[in-house]
Enzyme design. Structure first.
Site, short mmCIF file in Angstrom:
data_model
loop_
_atom_site.label_atom_id
_atom_site.label_comp_id
_atom_site.label_asym_id
_atom_site.label_seq_id
_atom_site.Cartn_x
_atom_site.Cartn_y
_atom_site.Cartn_z
N ARG A 9 14.17 -0.90 5.11
CA ARG A 9 13.00 -0.24 5.69
C ARG A 9 12.83 1.11 5.02
O ARG A 9 13.80 1.80 4.72
CB ARG A 9 13.18 -0.05 7.21
CG ARG A 9 12.85 -1.30 8.03
CD ARG A 9 11.35 -1.59 7.97
NE ARG A 9 10.97 -2.73 8.78
CZ ARG A 9 10.83 -3.97 8.32
NH1 ARG A 9 11.07 -4.23 7.04
NH2 ARG A 9 10.43 -4.94 9.11
N GLU A 12 4.27 3.42 4.28
CA GLU A 12 3.57 2.58 3.31
C GLU A 12 2.25 2.06 3.90
O GLU A 12 2.13 1.93 5.11
CB GLU A 12 4.46 1.41 2.87
CG GLU A 12 4.92 0.47 3.98
CD GLU A 12 5.87 -0.60 3.46
OE1 GLU A 12 5.55 -1.78 3.65
OE2 GLU A 12 6.93 -0.27 2.89
N HIS A 58 6.49 -4.00 -1.58
CA HIS A 58 7.02 -4.74 -0.43
C HIS A 58 6.93 -6.25 -0.66
O HIS A 58 6.25 -6.97 0.08
CB HIS A 58 6.27 -4.34 0.85
CG HIS A 58 7.09 -4.54 2.08
ND1 HIS A 58 7.03 -3.72 3.18
CD2 HIS A 58 8.02 -5.49 2.41
CE1 HIS A 58 7.86 -4.14 4.12
NE2 HIS A 58 8.47 -5.23 3.67
#
Length: 322
Positions: free
Chosen positions: A242, A271, A288
């Site tokens: 994370r 993000e 991601h």
């Protein structure tokens, strides 16, 4: 009997949307843009189930004080730090996640980031595309050898152990780890992994530090300036966990100062906004992609559907986290 109303907050694989649409009165996010906090707040009174993703922030303040219609959040992903589970519980809302199915692909990406950072692959690709490569020479873009190096894992859960297998069996790396919870000896034996008694011990010894702990308050900025300073100047930091686990400003400073050699990042605090200082470093920056394979994204969605089916059938959802 009328079908249960289900909200899908982003576009999901077609096969999953088709399954949910066949079983439920499903609302799809056709333009695939993040929903506003106001829209999410209203959804608690308009739907029986809401299926969020990591791009949906569900803090305590978004949960209604009045009894909501929604009784379950079918989270699309293993991590759920974007959901205030205590607030969900207080509102009488069940929360589920999608463990296991994304472990292999996320571990693959951790190894990808390690190799890209170690061999300066991202820098090299940018140089070629910019037309700046002048040809082979012995001192050009020299990187780091990972074979036989020390692979340090912080968070020795499913994904951390899977990444360790790839590092140990694929590259002959020695595996060390720290986990806040006891690890069964047989799980560590698969990679001959050696436990360390603290995060700091792993940081000081490892050539590559791979992060695999959950996010949330307990791990916020776990990797800060002080801990980065404990790492070897030749070390590489990899984060597929994370974004909030790493203090991005401190990491950018450490990279620019040469405190550590490189970093590979797939997740970021806040993000999709990435702190500007990181762009000027030798960090590998990916958008991601940890679970981003067709098979995995479909499996994640099908697991959400399984959780909803069980819940609405009056059974305990198989992957309940709150």
């Amino acid at each position: 009997m009328a079908k249960r109303k289900v909200l899908i907050t982003r576009r999901w694989p077609e096969s999953v949307e088709a399954r949910l649409s066949a079983s439920y009165d499903t609302t799809l996010n056709e333009d695939d843009r993040p929903m506003s906090a106001d829209a999410l707040g209203r959804a608690f009174f308009e739907y029986d189930a809401i299926c969020p993703t990591v791009s949906d922030q569900l803090p305590a303040g978004i949960f209604p004080s009045e009894t909501p219609r929604a009784k379950i959040l079918g989270n699309y992903g293993v991590g759920f730090s974007h959901i205030d589970t205590e607030a969900a519980r207080a509102a009488g809302i069940v929360v589920t996640n999608t463990p296991d199915v994304l472990s292999e692909c996320t571990a693959d990406l951790a190894i990808t980031l390690m190799l890209m950072a170690a061999r300066r692959a991202s820098e090299g690709e940018r140089e070629v595309r910019a037309g700046k490569w002048t040809g082979w020479r012995p001192t050009h873009m020299v990187g780091t050898k990972v074979s036989g190096a020390v692979f340090g894992v912080l968070g020795f859960g499913r994904i951390g152990r899977t990444a360790a297998k790839r590092a140990h069996h694929g590259f002959g790396m020695k595996v060390i780890y720290y986990d806040a919870f006891p690890v069964k000896p047989e799980l560590a034996a698969e990679t001959q992994a050696e436990a360390r008694d603290s995060i700091e011990a792993v940081l000081r010894e490892a050539d590559v530090v791979s992060l695999h702990m959950p996010g949330g308050k307990e791990n916020y900025h776990l990797i800060d300036a002080a801990r980065l300073a404990m790492m070897k100047p030749t070390a590489i930091l990899v984060n597929t966990a994370r974004g909030e686990v790493v203090d991005a400003a401190a990491l950018a400073d450490a990279l620019n100062r040469g405190t550590i050699a490189g970093a590979g990042l797939d997740v970021y605090e806040g993000e999709p906004v990435i702190p500007e200082p990181l762009y000027a470093t030798n960090a590998v920056l990916l958008p991601h992609l940890g679970s981003a394979t067709q098979a995995t994204r479909e499996a994640m969605g099908m697991m959400v559907a399984d959780n909803l089916d069980a819940f609405f059938a009056g059974k305990e959802p198989p992957n309940r986290v709150a």
